[in-house]
Design a protein around this motif. Structure first.
Motif, PDB file in Angstrom:
ATOM      1  N   UNK A 193      -5.122  -2.892 -15.523  1.00  0.00           N
ATOM      2  CA  UNK A 193      -4.710  -2.575 -14.149  1.00  0.00           C
ATOM      3  C   UNK A 193      -3.316  -1.962 -14.126  1.00  0.00           C
ATOM      4  N   UNK A 194      -3.146  -0.868 -13.361  1.00  0.00           N
ATOM      5  CA  UNK A 194      -1.835  -0.236 -13.196  1.00  0.00           C
ATOM      6  C   UNK A 194      -1.517  -0.187 -11.703  1.00  0.00           C
ATOM      7  N   UNK A 195      -0.492  -0.898 -11.283  1.00  0.00           N
ATOM      8  CA  UNK A 195      -0.069  -0.894  -9.878  1.00  0.00           C
ATOM      9  C   UNK A 195       0.597   0.443  -9.584  1.00  0.00           C
ATOM     10  N   UNK A 196       0.187   1.060  -8.514  1.00  0.00           N
ATOM     11  CA  UNK A 196       0.762   2.339  -8.115  1.00  0.00           C
ATOM     12  C   UNK A 196       1.095   2.315  -6.625  1.00  0.00           C
ATOM     13  N   UNK A 197       1.488   1.147  -6.137  1.00  0.00           N
ATOM     14  CA  UNK A 197       1.727   0.976  -4.699  1.00  0.00           C
ATOM     15  C   UNK A 197       2.834   1.879  -4.170  1.00  0.00           C
ATOM     16  N   UNK A 198       3.694   2.355  -5.047  1.00  0.00           N
ATOM     17  CA  UNK A 198       4.742   3.284  -4.605  1.00  0.00           C
ATOM     18  C   UNK A 198       4.243   4.729  -4.558  1.00  0.00           C
ATOM     19  N   UNK A 199       3.044   4.957  -5.087  1.00  0.00           N
ATOM     20  CA  UNK A 199       2.471   6.299  -5.057  1.00  0.00           C
ATOM     21  C   UNK A 199       3.119   7.272  -6.012  1.00  0.00           C
ATOM     22  N   UNK A 200       3.792   6.776  -7.054  1.00  0.00           N
ATOM     23  CA  UNK A 200       4.520   7.670  -7.946  1.00  0.00           C
ATOM     24  C   UNK A 200       3.628   8.443  -8.913  1.00  0.00           C
ATOM     25  N   UNK A 201       2.442   7.917  -9.242  1.00  0.00           N
ATOM     26  CA  UNK A 201       1.572   8.590 -10.201  1.00  0.00           C
ATOM     27  C   UNK A 201       0.427   9.351  -9.550  1.00  0.00           C
ATOM     28  N   UNK A 202      -0.251   8.717  -8.613  1.00  0.00           N
ATOM     29  CA  UNK A 202      -1.401   9.281  -7.903  1.00  0.00           C
ATOM     30  C   UNK A 202      -1.286   8.873  -6.446  1.00  0.00           C
TER      31      UNK A 202
ATOM     32  N   UNK B 223       0.832  -1.186   0.000  1.00  0.00           N
ATOM     33  CA  UNK B 223       0.000   0.000   0.000  1.00  0.00           C
ATOM     34  C   UNK B 223       0.874   1.246   0.000  1.00  0.00           C
ATOM     35  N   UNK B 224       0.401   2.244  -0.674  1.00  0.00           N
ATOM     36  CA  UNK B 224       1.114   3.512  -0.742  1.00  0.00           C
ATOM     37  C   UNK B 224       1.235   4.114   0.655  1.00  0.00           C
ATOM     38  N   UNK B 225       2.337   4.783   0.908  1.00  0.00           N
ATOM     39  CA  UNK B 225       2.497   5.440   2.207  1.00  0.00           C
ATOM     40  C   UNK B 225       1.631   6.693   2.292  1.00  0.00           C
ATOM     41  N   UNK B 226       1.179   7.189   1.149  1.00  0.00           N
ATOM     42  CA  UNK B 226       0.274   8.324   1.113  1.00  0.00           C
ATOM     43  C   UNK B 226      -1.141   7.799   1.054  1.00  0.00           C
ATOM     44  N   UNK B 227      -2.100   8.523   1.572  1.00  0.00           N
ATOM     45  CA  UNK B 227      -3.493   8.131   1.489  1.00  0.00           C
ATOM     46  C   UNK B 227      -4.295   9.227   0.821  1.00  0.00           C
ATOM     47  N   UNK B 228      -5.271   8.808   0.016  1.00  0.00           N
ATOM     48  CA  UNK B 228      -6.133   9.777  -0.649  1.00  0.00           C
ATOM     49  C   UNK B 228      -6.944  10.541   0.377  1.00  0.00           C
ATOM     50  N   UNK B 229      -7.355   9.899   1.420  1.00  0.00           N
ATOM     51  CA  UNK B 229      -8.064  10.535   2.520  1.00  0.00           C
ATOM     52  C   UNK B 229      -8.292   9.487   3.595  1.00  0.00           C
ATOM     53  N   UNK B 230      -8.888   9.894   4.657  1.00  0.00           N
ATOM     54  CA  UNK B 230      -9.163   8.947   5.727  1.00  0.00           C
ATOM     55  C   UNK B 230     -10.543   8.357   5.557  1.00  0.00           C
ATOM     56  N   UNK B 231     -10.843   7.318   6.339  1.00  0.00           N
ATOM     57  CA  UNK B 231     -12.162   6.710   6.301  1.00  0.00           C
ATOM     58  C   UNK B 231     -13.204   7.744   6.690  1.00  0.00           C
ATOM     59  N   UNK B 232     -14.325   7.733   5.991  1.00  0.00           N
ATOM     60  CA  UNK B 232     -15.370   8.692   6.283  1.00  0.00           C
ATOM     61  C   UNK B 232     -16.696   7.997   6.553  1.00  0.00           C
ATOM     62  N   UNK B 233     -17.011   6.958   5.792  1.00  0.00           N
ATOM     63  CA  UNK B 233     -18.235   6.176   5.938  1.00  0.00           C
ATOM     64  C   UNK B 233     -19.494   7.025   5.868  1.00  0.00           C
ATOM     65  N   UNK B 234     -19.506   8.014   4.976  1.00  0.00           N
ATOM     66  CA  UNK B 234     -20.731   8.781   4.765  1.00  0.00           C
ATOM     67  C   UNK B 234     -21.631   7.999   3.801  1.00  0.00           C
ATOM     68  N   UNK B 235     -22.752   8.558   3.462  1.00  0.00           N
ATOM     69  CA  UNK B 235     -23.781   7.866   2.696  1.00  0.00           C
ATOM     70  C   UNK B 235     -23.284   7.335   1.357  1.00  0.00           C
ATOM     71  N   UNK B 236     -23.815   6.191   0.981  1.00  0.00           N
ATOM     72  CA  UNK B 236     -23.550   5.603  -0.317  1.00  0.00           C
ATOM     73  C   UNK B 236     -24.631   6.012  -1.300  1.00  0.00           C
ATOM     74  N   UNK B 237     -24.897   5.150  -2.272  1.00  0.00           N
ATOM     75  CA  UNK B 237     -25.882   5.432  -3.305  1.00  0.00           C
ATOM     76  C   UNK B 237     -26.590   4.134  -3.659  1.00  0.00           C
ATOM     77  N   UNK B 238     -27.907   4.163  -3.766  1.00  0.00           N
ATOM     78  CA  UNK B 238     -28.675   2.935  -3.992  1.00  0.00           C
ATOM     79  C   UNK B 238     -28.331   2.257  -5.317  1.00  0.00           C
ATOM     80  N   UNK B 239     -28.077   3.022  -6.390  1.00  0.00           N
ATOM     81  CA  UNK B 239     -27.678   2.399  -7.654  1.00  0.00           C
ATOM     82  C   UNK B 239     -26.314   1.719  -7.529  1.00  0.00           C
ATOM     83  N   UNK B 240     -25.409   2.340  -6.794  1.00  0.00           N
ATOM     84  CA  UNK B 240     -24.090   1.725  -6.586  1.00  0.00           C
ATOM     85  C   UNK B 240     -24.210   0.484  -5.697  1.00  0.00           C
ATOM     86  N   UNK B 241     -25.119   0.516  -4.703  1.00  0.00           N
ATOM     87  CA  UNK B 241     -25.361  -0.662  -3.863  1.00  0.00           C
ATOM     88  C   UNK B 241     -25.754  -1.853  -4.731  1.00  0.00           C
ATOM     89  N   UNK B 242     -26.671  -1.628  -5.679  1.00  0.00           N
ATOM     90  CA  UNK B 242     -27.106  -2.704  -6.573  1.00  0.00           C
ATOM     91  C   UNK B 242     -25.969  -3.166  -7.475  1.00  0.00           C
TER      92      UNK B 242
END
Length: 186
Positions: free
Chosen positions: A107-116, A1-20
């Motif tokens: 699939x593009x592995x970016x575990x080193x965080x070099x691209x994103x 896993x990248x040492x950088x994180x896009x953000x922390x866990x938030x667990x806010x609302x999802x979406x019913x179409x995405x649930x399906x």
């Protein structure tokens, strides 16, 4: 896993179409919805996008299945239909459907965080369309977490080109929905 994180866990609302779509509860959904039509003789090139996720660094399981989709409704579509698939399949674009073991050519592995700041991402994927000029359609672009880490979708070319955008909202935040209207350019 990248040492950088896009953000922390938030667990806010999802979406019913995405649930399906992922057959589980989704979280932290970012959704943009708008209506549009095409000028006669014009066609819609939806553009391509890249899906990225922090879940890639934590294995694959139904419990952690981030996804992105473009749902279209209108003439010729039954309900909200996803038009984003792993190329050559009818599989939705999710962490479990595109990874180092399944559909790995996308699939593009970016575990080193070099691209994103995401552990991995897909190669550009172009949605199917099947739209008819002169008809009004409703689009819903969504990305959601199926687990606890962040995901995102990035456009790689002009999406909905030759359409004038009339935005009601500028930003889409996780758990919020922005409503917009599009009309064809004159």
């Amino acid at each position: 896993a990248s040492s950088l994180n896009a953000s922390t866990e938030n667990s806010s609302a999802g979406n019913s179409d995405m649930d399906l779509l992922i057959a589980q509860n989704s979280y932290d959904a970012a959704v943009l919805e708008f209506d549009f039509s095409l000028v006669a003789g014009d066609s819609l090139r939806a553009g391509s996008f890249i899906f990225a996720s922090e879940e890639y660094g934590y294995g694959y399981s139904p419990s952690y299945n981030d996804a992105c989709a473009i749902f279209i409704s209108g003439p010729g579509f039954t309900g909200n239909q996803n038009i984003v698939f792993v190329p050559g399949t009818v599989l939705p674009v999710t962490v479990n459907n595109v990874n180092k073991d399944l559909n790995s050519s996308y699939y593009v592995d970016n575990s080193t965080g070099q691209d994103l700041v995401y552990d991995a991402y897909t190669t550009p994927i172009e949605p199917a369309t099947g739209l008819v000029a002169g008809q009004v359609y409703h689009a819903k672009i969504a990305v959601a977490d199926g687990g606890v880490k962040r995901s995102a979708a990035f456009g790689t070319s002009s999406t909905f080109s030759r359409l004038a955008v009339m935005m009601d909202a500028v930003a889409v935040m996780p758990g919020r929905k922005a409503r917009s209207s599009l009309r064809t350019a004159s």
